[in-house]
Structure formats: structure tokens, C-alpha cells
Design a protein around this motif. Structure first.
Motif, PDB file in Angstrom:
ATOM      1  N   VAL A 295       0.854  -1.183   0.000  1.00 19.11           N
ATOM      2  CA  VAL A 295       0.000   0.000   0.000  1.00 19.11           C
ATOM      3  C   VAL A 295       0.892   1.235   0.000  1.00 19.11           C
ATOM      4  O   VAL A 295       2.047   1.166   0.413  1.00 19.11           O
ATOM      5  N   PRO A 296       0.369   2.353  -0.483  1.00 21.48           N
ATOM      6  CA  PRO A 296       1.207   3.552  -0.533  1.00 21.48           C
ATOM      7  C   PRO A 296       1.752   3.924   0.838  1.00 21.48           C
ATOM      8  O   PRO A 296       1.089   3.731   1.852  1.00 21.48           O
TER       9      PRO A 296
ATOM     10  N   PRO B  23      -1.211   8.025   2.194  1.00 27.08           N
ATOM     11  CA  PRO B  23      -2.514   7.730   1.595  1.00 27.08           C
ATOM     12  C   PRO B  23      -2.606   8.214   0.149  1.00 27.08           C
ATOM     13  O   PRO B  23      -2.063   9.251  -0.209  1.00 27.08           O
ATOM     14  N   TRP B  24      -3.293   7.430  -0.661  1.00 27.66           N
ATOM     15  CA  TRP B  24      -3.434   7.709  -2.092  1.00 27.66           C
ATOM     16  C   TRP B  24      -3.814   9.169  -2.338  1.00 27.66           C
ATOM     17  O   TRP B  24      -3.243   9.829  -3.205  1.00 27.66           O
ATOM     18  N   ALA B  25      -4.743   9.675  -1.577  1.00 20.96           N
ATOM     19  CA  ALA B  25      -5.219  11.054  -1.767  1.00 20.96           C
ATOM     20  C   ALA B  25      -4.106  12.075  -1.544  1.00 20.96           C
ATOM     21  O   ALA B  25      -4.166  13.178  -2.078  1.00 20.96           O
TER      22      ALA B  25
ATOM     23  N   LEU C 241      -0.835  11.549  -2.355  1.00 23.24           N
ATOM     24  CA  LEU C 241       0.253  11.423  -3.324  1.00 23.24           C
ATOM     25  C   LEU C 241       0.066  12.458  -4.429  1.00 23.24           C
ATOM     26  O   LEU C 241      -1.053  12.685  -4.887  1.00 23.24           O
TER      27      LEU C 241
ATOM     28  N   ARG D 228       1.730   9.137  -7.782  1.00 23.52           N
ATOM     29  CA  ARG D 228       0.723   8.182  -8.225  1.00 23.52           C
ATOM     30  C   ARG D 228       1.180   7.430  -9.471  1.00 23.52           C
ATOM     31  O   ARG D 228       0.973   6.222  -9.576  1.00 23.52           O
TER      32      ARG D 228
ATOM     33  N   TYR E 155       3.733   4.895  -8.376  1.00 24.62           N
ATOM     34  CA  TYR E 155       3.112   3.812  -7.625  1.00 24.62           C
ATOM     35  C   TYR E 155       2.358   2.868  -8.560  1.00 24.62           C
ATOM     36  O   TYR E 155       2.456   1.654  -8.434  1.00 24.62           O
ATOM     37  N   MET E 156       1.639   3.428  -9.496  1.00 21.00           N
ATOM     38  CA  MET E 156       0.930   2.587 -10.471  1.00 21.00           C
ATOM     39  C   MET E 156       1.929   1.739 -11.263  1.00 21.00           C
ATOM     40  O   MET E 156       1.739   0.544 -11.440  1.00 21.00           O
TER      41      MET E 156
ATOM     42  N   VAL F  92       1.182  -1.271  -8.754  1.00 17.76           N
ATOM     43  CA  VAL F  92      -0.129  -1.741  -9.211  1.00 17.76           C
ATOM     44  C   VAL F  92      -0.021  -2.613 -10.454  1.00 17.76           C
ATOM     45  O   VAL F  92      -0.541  -3.726 -10.480  1.00 17.76           O
TER      46      VAL F  92
ATOM     47  N   LEU G  67      -4.557   0.434  -3.210  1.00 18.58           N
ATOM     48  CA  LEU G  67      -4.782   1.866  -3.015  1.00 18.58           C
ATOM     49  C   LEU G  67      -4.956   2.226  -1.541  1.00 18.58           C
ATOM     50  O   LEU G  67      -5.086   3.401  -1.192  1.00 18.58           O
TER      51      LEU G  67
ATOM     52  N   LYS H 168      -7.537   1.483   0.274  1.00 21.53           N
ATOM     53  CA  LYS H 168      -8.922   1.907   0.466  1.00 21.53           C
ATOM     54  C   LYS H 168      -9.742   0.736   0.994  1.00 21.53           C
ATOM     55  O   LYS H 168      -9.434  -0.420   0.713  1.00 21.53           O
TER      56      LYS H 168
END
Length: 135
Positions: free
Chosen positions: A14-15, A18-20, A22, A27, A30-31, A35, A112, A114
Motif C-alpha cells: 500500500v502507498p 494515503p493515495w489522496a 500522493l 501516483r 506507484y501505479m 499496481v 490503493l 482503500k
């Protein structure tokens, strides 16, 4: 020093933040680094012909080449907006629905950081994280 001391450290599942929180490049990295490597084998195992390679465009569409990654992506198959129509789709295409529901969606939610979608509350990461719905 043994060779295991030189191994590349594992990338977290996981990041780190938090994803929001980044930024765009965080992002993208990370992808690319987490991912895609986590999901590509799943897609390839499920449908090797269609998913020889998973790229940004696989999920984000042609605009990914322009640096646009907005989700949900209206270029992906639009999903039914009612439970009854979802049930019909599941009956018509059970393998696809099972793959998405049991593999892709929960893994993507985890990656993510989440919560998984909860049907009772309508909250969490689910199909609508990637797909739009028919009106």
C-alpha cells in the motif's frame, strides 16, 4: 556479505502515504512500480490472449498517453445501475464478473489502501472506482 544482502527491498503493498496525499508523479510511480506488477499476472492468467501486456491505457484509455488518468473511465464497459441488471450481467458473464469481484476489485482496493466496497453502506472501493454506470 551474502547475495541476499544486495537484494532489492520489496515495494510496499500500500502507498507509504494515503493515495489522496500522493502527488501526480507519486501516483504514476506507484501505479507503474506496484499496481501494474501486482495486477498484470492476474489479468494474464485470466485471459492471456487479451492481456498479453497491461499498460496504463488498459484501464485509463487512450488519454493515458497524454498524461490523463482520470477514473472512473467512461471508455471502459459501462455497468448496470440496478441490482437486478447487475444480476443479469452476472448470469450472462459469470467468469468476468467473478474475476472482477473476487480478484481485481479487492486487490485494487488493497493496493490503493482503500476499504473494500460494502453493499450495505454503499461505501468503499468497488466497481465504480474504474467503471461508470449506465443511466
Amino acid at each position: 556479505m551474502c547475495s541476499s544482502d544486495l537484494a532489492t527491498p520489496a515495494v510496499p503493498a500500500v502507498p507509504a502515504s494515503p493515495w489522496a496525499n500522493l502527488d501526480h508523479m507519486g501516483r504514476v510511480r506507484y501505479m507503474r512500480d506496484v499496481v501494474v506488477p501486482a495486477l498484470e499476472p492476474e489479468f494474464r492468467k485470466w485471459n492471456p490472449k487479451e492481456f498479453k501486456e497491461l499498460t496504463c491505457a488498459t484501464c485509463h484509455g487512450r488519454d493515458a498517453k497524454k498524461g490523463k488518468f482520470a477514473m472512473p473511465n467512461p471508455a471502459l464497459e459501462k455497468l448496470p445501475s440496478t441490482e437486478a441488471d447487475f444480476a443479469k450481467l452476472a448470469a450472462k458473464r459469470p467468469k468476468v464478473m467473478e474475476f472482477m469481484a473476487q480478484t481485481v476489485t479487492p486487490k485494487m482496493a488493497d493496493l490503493l489502501g482503500k476499504p473494500h466496497y460494502d453493499h450495505a453502506t454503499g461505501q468503499g472501493f468497488g466497481c465504480g472506482g474504474c467503471h461508470t454506470f449506465k443511466k
